[in-house]
Structures are given as structure tokens and as C-alpha cells.
Design an enzyme around this catalytic site. Structure first.
Site, PDB file in Angstrom:
ATOM      1  N   ALA A 285       9.749   1.013   1.785  1.00  0.00           N
ATOM      2  CA  ALA A 285       8.328   0.749   2.107  1.00  0.00           C
ATOM      3  C   ALA A 285       8.201  -0.730   2.443  1.00  0.00           C
ATOM      4  CB  ALA A 285       7.455   1.116   0.916  1.00  0.00           C
TER       5      ALA A 285
ATOM      6  N   HIS B  48       0.813  -1.230   0.000  1.00  0.00           N
ATOM      7  CA  HIS B  48       0.000   0.000   0.000  1.00  0.00           C
ATOM      8  C   HIS B  48       0.843   1.274   0.000  1.00  0.00           C
ATOM      9  CE1 HIS B  48      -3.304  -2.627   0.347  1.00  0.00           C
ATOM     10  NE2 HIS B  48      -2.924  -3.086   1.518  1.00  0.00           N
TER      11      HIS B  48
ATOM     12  N   LEU C 255      -1.414   1.303   9.826  1.00  0.00           N
ATOM     13  CA  LEU C 255      -2.706   1.254   9.131  1.00  0.00           C
ATOM     14  C   LEU C 255      -2.480   1.530   7.648  1.00  0.00           C
ATOM     15  CD1 LEU C 255      -5.076   3.314  11.488  1.00  0.00           C
ATOM     16  CD2 LEU C 255      -5.282   0.873  10.931  1.00  0.00           C
ATOM     17  N   ALA C 256      -3.311   0.914   6.811  1.00  0.00           N
ATOM     18  CA  ALA C 256      -3.193   1.133   5.369  1.00  0.00           C
ATOM     19  C   ALA C 256      -3.425   2.597   5.015  1.00  0.00           C
ATOM     20  CB  ALA C 256      -4.190   0.248   4.637  1.00  0.00           C
TER      21      ALA C 256
ATOM     22  N   CYS D  94      -7.519  -6.055   4.762  1.00  0.00           N
ATOM     23  CA  CYS D  94      -8.813  -5.821   5.415  1.00  0.00           C
ATOM     24  C   CYS D  94      -9.890  -6.722   4.837  1.00  0.00           C
ATOM     25  CB  CYS D  94      -9.219  -4.366   5.266  1.00  0.00           C
ATOM     26  SG  CYS D  94      -9.211  -3.828   3.552  1.00  0.00           S
TER      27      CYS D  94
HETATM   28  C1  LIG Z   1      -5.683  -8.928   8.189  1.00  0.00           C
HETATM   29  C2  LIG Z   1      -5.373  -7.461   8.118  1.00  0.00           C
HETATM   30  C3  LIG Z   1      -6.403  -6.549   8.093  1.00  0.00           C
HETATM   31  C4  LIG Z   1      -6.124  -5.184   8.026  1.00  0.00           C
HETATM   32  N1  LIG Z   1      -7.169  -4.309   7.970  1.00  0.00           N
HETATM   33  C5  LIG Z   1      -6.912  -2.962   7.843  1.00  0.00           C
HETATM   34  C6  LIG Z   1      -7.984  -2.032   7.707  1.00  0.00           C
HETATM   35  O1  LIG Z   1      -9.161  -2.409   7.694  1.00  0.00           O
HETATM   36  N2  LIG Z   1      -7.671  -0.719   7.592  1.00  0.00           N
HETATM   37  C7  LIG Z   1      -6.387  -0.276   7.588  1.00  0.00           C
HETATM   38  O2  LIG Z   1      -6.151   0.927   7.458  1.00  0.00           O
HETATM   39  N3  LIG Z   1      -5.346  -1.148   7.707  1.00  0.00           N
HETATM   40  C8  LIG Z   1      -5.582  -2.466   7.832  1.00  0.00           C
HETATM   41  N4  LIG Z   1      -4.541  -3.357   7.951  1.00  0.00           N
HETATM   42  C9  LIG Z   1      -3.153  -2.841   8.027  1.00  0.00           C
HETATM   43  C10 LIG Z   1      -2.596  -2.632   6.646  1.00  0.00           C
HETATM   44  O3  LIG Z   1      -2.725  -3.786   5.867  1.00  0.00           O
HETATM   45  C11 LIG Z   1      -1.121  -2.247   6.762  1.00  0.00           C
HETATM   46  O4  LIG Z   1      -1.031  -1.087   7.550  1.00  0.00           O
HETATM   47  C12 LIG Z   1      -0.553  -1.988   5.376  1.00  0.00           C
HETATM   48  O5  LIG Z   1      -0.461  -3.186   4.665  1.00  0.00           O
HETATM   49  C13 LIG Z   1       0.814  -1.325   5.434  1.00  0.00           C
HETATM   50  O6  LIG Z   1       1.256  -1.164   4.136  1.00  0.00           O
HETATM   51  P1  LIG Z   1       2.798  -1.079   3.799  1.00  0.00           P
HETATM   52  O7  LIG Z   1       2.895  -0.974   2.321  1.00  0.00           O
HETATM   53  O8  LIG Z   1       3.452  -0.058   4.632  1.00  0.00           O
HETATM   54  O9  LIG Z   1       3.412  -2.457   4.321  1.00  0.00           O
HETATM   55  P2  LIG Z   1       3.157  -3.965   3.936  1.00  0.00           P
HETATM   56  O10 LIG Z   1       1.746  -4.189   3.597  1.00  0.00           O
HETATM   57  O11 LIG Z   1       3.742  -4.754   5.054  1.00  0.00           O
HETATM   58  O12 LIG Z   1       4.004  -4.183   2.625  1.00  0.00           O
HETATM   59  C14 LIG Z   1       5.401  -4.179   2.609  1.00  0.00           C
HETATM   60  C15 LIG Z   1       5.876  -4.675   1.262  1.00  0.00           C
HETATM   61  O13 LIG Z   1       7.285  -4.653   1.246  1.00  0.00           O
HETATM   62  C16 LIG Z   1       7.774  -5.861   0.678  1.00  0.00           C
HETATM   63  N5  LIG Z   1       9.108  -6.087   1.251  1.00  0.00           N
HETATM   64  C17 LIG Z   1       9.445  -6.162   2.555  1.00  0.00           C
HETATM   65  N6  LIG Z   1      10.770  -6.333   2.719  1.00  0.00           N
HETATM   66  C18 LIG Z   1      11.288  -6.364   1.473  1.00  0.00           C
HETATM   67  C19 LIG Z   1      12.603  -6.525   0.987  1.00  0.00           C
HETATM   68  N7  LIG Z   1      13.651  -6.658   1.808  1.00  0.00           N
HETATM   69  N8  LIG Z   1      12.785  -6.523  -0.354  1.00  0.00           N
HETATM   70  C20 LIG Z   1      11.733  -6.394  -1.191  1.00  0.00           C
HETATM   71  N9  LIG Z   1      10.467  -6.235  -0.779  1.00  0.00           N
HETATM   72  C21 LIG Z   1      10.251  -6.212   0.542  1.00  0.00           C
HETATM   73  C22 LIG Z   1       6.745  -6.905   1.068  1.00  0.00           C
HETATM   74  O14 LIG Z   1       6.771  -8.021   0.208  1.00  0.00           O
HETATM   75  C23 LIG Z   1       5.443  -6.113   0.957  1.00  0.00           C
HETATM   76  O15 LIG Z   1       4.867  -6.185  -0.317  1.00  0.00           O
HETATM   77  C24 LIG Z   1      -4.787  -4.735   8.004  1.00  0.00           C
HETATM   78  C25 LIG Z   1      -3.742  -5.668   8.033  1.00  0.00           C
HETATM   79  C26 LIG Z   1      -4.026  -7.014   8.079  1.00  0.00           C
HETATM   80  C27 LIG Z   1      -2.887  -7.992   8.091  1.00  0.00           C
END
Ligand SMILES: Cc1cc2nc3c(=O)[nH]c(=O)nc-3n(C[C@H](O)[C@H](O)[C@H](O)COP(=O)(O)OP(=O)(O)OC[C@H]3O[C@@H](n4cnc5c(N)ncnc54)[C@H](O)[C@@H]3O)c2cc1C
Length: 444
Positions: free
Chosen positions: A110, A11, A298-299, A43
């Protein structure tokens, strides 16, 4: 024009990538993600597993192909394992073992978060599962298809545990929900609200084991038993949902970090190294409620931080407005929303919190359909009267009201400012004396 490298394309990463590609097309953008899919809406996991939606297909909103169509170079299933900040180089390895080295002028990390894995014996037994990735959802979904899976333990009654408990119960399994706190959702809501949610869970057949600490999993070849400080329970599947920690090892001690290891960033999402940004779950946010850095995974925060970093890396200085941690949950149609701090969090942040609250039917009594109780509590500081948080709940959708409180916290408004606020009345929506007005007016 710069060469920008982006690590992680979920995200936060997708938001940063689209911001750069849509607004700064002259830049070169190279993206790495170790997963095979991007933009999975976690989510939706509970809705999919609980059969409330027809499948998982609609839970993705971006893809490698969509980013490539905008001229990004995208390496999927390619893990970045080292960053040389001095030489400005990123070292990665693809799924075939091939090493890829990219230099950068600007770097956006990220890398997100990982589920917290407590040191509990038996955690590595088969059928002890975590909930994070699309692949985790697929695995749990397949296990639940087996008729021999009858008793499911969900560990953690935060928003993910509660959602998963509902989903698994909807699949006809016995669900035991374990939580060390005495209520569900204790981090976000006061007892006045969590009591309602606990009742909704119990009324729908979920066995609540609150104030109970999971100590061990036992089994022969797969999990068969959960041991807690209060008892032993036969179990066929465990779903762990006790929270997330930042995935921040790539900083390798060279980037300044927060207490839990998240990359510390300024309002431009820039880390302690110039030109290196961190966004989403791997980074801190600025909380307007505590007036300090915080960790709120949070997303919504991830997407906003991605937009901010995208503009800064693209060349337009932009500062985040900070966040309030606004959140919502809907369990068996009971809806709770909150923003800012509950009483416990406000106390912990050093305030002297007091509150005002109100409860009534949402609409006038002559509206006999779709008219349920609504309850609202506004937490404010006794000394400054500044609004610190708000919580609302109803079977009706009252969610939009919470956004006003989010802005009130961001703008540092006092409770008194809301007393005579122009809030419209129409019987279809509310009462002449709106519940927000009533809560504010009765504030001492
Ligand atoms: C079941 C569930 C329900 C949720 N419901 C909600 C909701 O209703 N509302 C809300 O706001 N939030 C919700 N969340 C939280 C939300 O999903 C996270 O806050 C969000 O995914 C964060 O996004 P991000 O991109 O920062 O991190 P992540 O989603 O953790 O993505 C990180 C990315 O980085 C990649 N990565 C990591 N390390 C490396 C590396 N060394 N090299 C290459 N790639 C790498 C991973 O493969 C991944 O694709 C929920 C989470 C879960 C698990």
C-alpha cells in the site's frame, strides 16, 4: 491463520489493517510505514491552509497506537527497501539505520503515490513545493505566514491545484494559476462546467494562465521567477499540483504493471504473484465505465481496495465491484460532482458519446431562499445508450444525486431506464419535474 506484512499505512493500508484486525484477529499483522504519521486526510490541506478549518489536528483518523491496541506490530519511520518475493521476505530500515527483516505468508503493498515532478529547470529551488504529505502542508503553511511572500504560482489546475489556489488566495496572496489545458478540471468535466469553475476562480481574484506551459523556475537562493511559453512572472512561492504517479518501485519488475507503472491487480486486489496484494494509489482499479483496468488515485478507491485486500488476505474471498471515479469539488462554495467519463474521456475510451443536459433552479420559483441554479449533463453511448458518465453543479449541495449515476454506470443502465424513474418531489429539495428526470426525458 497467516502472517501478513503490510507496507504503507495511509488510507489504503489503514483500511486493510483495520479489516484484518477487526475480522481476523488470529492473524499476525506487521505494518511498515516510512512516514511519522498515518491516515492524514490530504483533502483537508487546502481547508487548513486557507483557514477554513481551525487547524490540522482533526485531519488524522488513525494512529500507530490505535493499530497496536488491536495487536498489530507497527514500525513507523521504517522504510521497506526490498522485497524478496521468492523467499517471501521484506527488508526494511528504521530511522536509526537498524535493518528489520520480516518473512510473510501474505503481503499487502500500500505504498501509495508520489507527486509528478516534471523535468523543469529550477524545480529544486527553495520555495518550489509539492502537496502530498502532512509535512508538505506544514511547510507551505509556514511559508505563507511570511509577509514577504506576495506572489504565488500554482502549477496545475486539476482538483488539487484549484483547491490550493483558493486556499492561498484566502491567505491574501496574489495567485497565478498555470495550466497547460485551456480550462481547469479538464480531466473530469466538460467545458459547460469548467467554464463556470474558471469564472468562479477569476471572480475571486485568481489570475488564470490557461493554455500556458511552465518551462522553468529561476532564482538566486530561492524561486523568484516563473518562465512559461508565453511570459515571465515574478514569484515568491510555487506550489506544484500536476498529478500523481504510483510509487511502485518495490515490485522491482517482478510484478506485472499498468502503463503508468501501477501494480496491475485483479478484482481481489491480487497482483500477478499469488498472495501478494496491492491497494490504493500504487495499484490499478477496474473502471466499470471503460470496462478495463485504469489508474484513478483517490482516497475513496484506496479505502475500498484496502477492505477488499484485507478480507482476501484474512481468508474470505471478496471481489471489488469496480469503480466509476466519482469525485467532487467545492470552490468558493461552488460545487461540482461527477462520475464516470466526460465527453473527452468517453471518446478516448472508444465510445461514441452523446449527451443530454438540463439547467434550472433547483427548487420551484416560490422558494426564494437557498435556491440556486443546478445544471446536469448525462453522457451516454450513442449506439448502446449505456450511461457512461454524469456531471452536476450548483451552489446548492446536489452531491448525493451523483451516487445514483455511479450505480447506474456500475449496473450498465441505459439512459432510457432513468426517464420514468420514481424520483420524489418536495419543494425543499427539487421541482415537480426533477432535473435528473428532465435531463433523461429529453435524451434523444
Ligand atoms: C492535497 C490532496 C487532496 C486530496 N483530496 C482528495 C479528496 O478530496 N478525495 C479523495 O478521494 N482523494 C483525495 N486525495 C487523494 C488521496 O489522498 C490519495 O488517493 C490517498 O492518499 C491514497 O492512499 P494510499 O494509502 O493508497 O497512498 P498514500 O496516501 O500515498 O500512502 C502511502 C503510504 O505508504 C508509505 N510508504 C510508501 N513507500 C513505503 C516504503 N517503501 N516503506 C514503508 N512505507 C512506505 C507512505 O509513507 C504512506 O504513508 C487527495 C490527495 C492530496 C495530496
Amino acid at each position: 491463520m497467516s502472517k501478513i506484512v503490510l507496507i504503507g499505512a495511509n488510507h489504503a493500508g489503514t483500511a486493510a489493517a483495520n479489516t484484518i484486525l477487526d475480522n481476523y484477529p488470529g492473524n499476525e499483522l506487521v505494518i511498515f510505514d516510512r512516514n511519522s504519521n498515518i491516515s492524514y486526510l490530504g483533502c483537508g490541506t487546502a481547508l487548513w491552509i486557507g483557514r477554513q478549518i481551525s487547524g490540522y489536528e482533526g485531519l488524522f483518523y488513525c494512529s500507530k497506537e490505535k493499530l497496536e491496541a488491536k495487536k498489530a506490530v507497527v514500525h513507523m519511520e521504517t522504510e521497506v527497501n526490498r522485497i524478496d518475493f521468492a523467499a517471501k521476505k521484506v527488508y526494511a530500515k528504521d530511522s536509526g539505520g537498524k535493518e528489520i527483516v520480516e518473512d510473510y505468508e501474505k503481503l499487502i503493498i500500500a505504498s501509495g503515490s508520489l507527486p509528478i515532478a516534471p523535468k523543469i529547470p529550477g524545480l529544486d529551488l527553495p520555495n518550489v513545493e509539492f502537496v502530498k504529505l502532512f509535512q508538505n502542508g506544514q511547510k507551505i503553511n509556514a511559508i505563507l505566514d511570511k509577509p514577504e511572500i506576495k506572489n504565488v504560482a500554482v502549477v496545475g489546475a486539476g482538483y488539487i491545484g484549484v483547491e490550493l489556489a483558493e486556499a492561498v488566495r484566502r491567505r491574501g496572496k496574489n495567485v497565478l494559476l498555470f495550466e497547460a489545458e485551456n480550462t481547469s478540471l479538464a480531466s473530469y468535466y466538460d467545458d459547460w462546467f469548467t467554464g463556470d469553475m474558471d469564472k468562479v476562480l477569476a471572480d475571486n481574484g485568481i489570475e488564470l494562465h490557461f493554455g500556458e506551459l511552465v518551462k522553468e523556475f529561476q532564482g538566486n537562493g530561492k524561486v523568484e521567477k516563473v518562465l512559461t511559453n508565453k511570459g515571465e512572472y515574478p514569484i515568491d512561492l510555487v506550489i506544484m499540483g500536476i498529478g500523481f504517479r504510483p510509487n511502485s518501485t518495490l515490485g522491482n519488475g517482478e510484478l506485472e504493471t499498468f502503463a503508468n507503472g501501477a501494480y496491475k491487480v485483479n478484482l481481489k486486489q491480487e497482483t500477478s504473484k499469488a498472495g501478494v496484494y496491492a491497494i490504493g494509489d500504487c495499484a490499478t482499479v477496474y473502471s466499470n465505465a471503460v470496462e478495463n483496468s485504469a489508474y484513478i488515485a483517490l482516497a475513496t478507491n484506496a479505502v475500498r481496495s484496502g477492505v477488499v485486500a484485507g478480507h482476501n488476505a484474512g481468508g474470505t474471498p471478496l471481489e471489488s465491484a469496480g469503480v466509476q471515479g466519482s469525485n467532487g469539488i467545492c470552490i468558493y462554495n461552488y460545487k461540482m460532482v461527477s462520475t464516470g467519463l466526460n465527453l473527452r474521456a468517453a471518446e478516448k475510451a472508444g465510445y461514441t458519446p452523446v449527451y443530454t443536459q438540463f439547467e434550472d433552479t433547483q427548487k420551484p420559483a416560490f422558494i426564494t431562499e437557498n435556491n440556486d441554479k443546478v445544471k446536469i449533463r448525462i453522457v451516454y453511448d450513442k449506439n448502446t445508450r449505456r450511461i457512461l458518465g454524469a456531471q452536476m453543479a450548483s451552489y446548492q449541495d446536489i452531491s448525493m444525486g451523483i451516487h445514483m449515476f455511479s450505480l447506474a454506470i456500475e449496473e450498465k443502465l441505459t439512459i432510457d431506464k432513468l426517464k420514468l424513474l420514481d424520483i420524489f418531489f418536495l419543494p425543499h429539495f427539487n421541482q415537480p419535474y426533477n432535473y435528473i428526470t428532465m435531463a433523461a426525458l429529453t435524451a434523444k
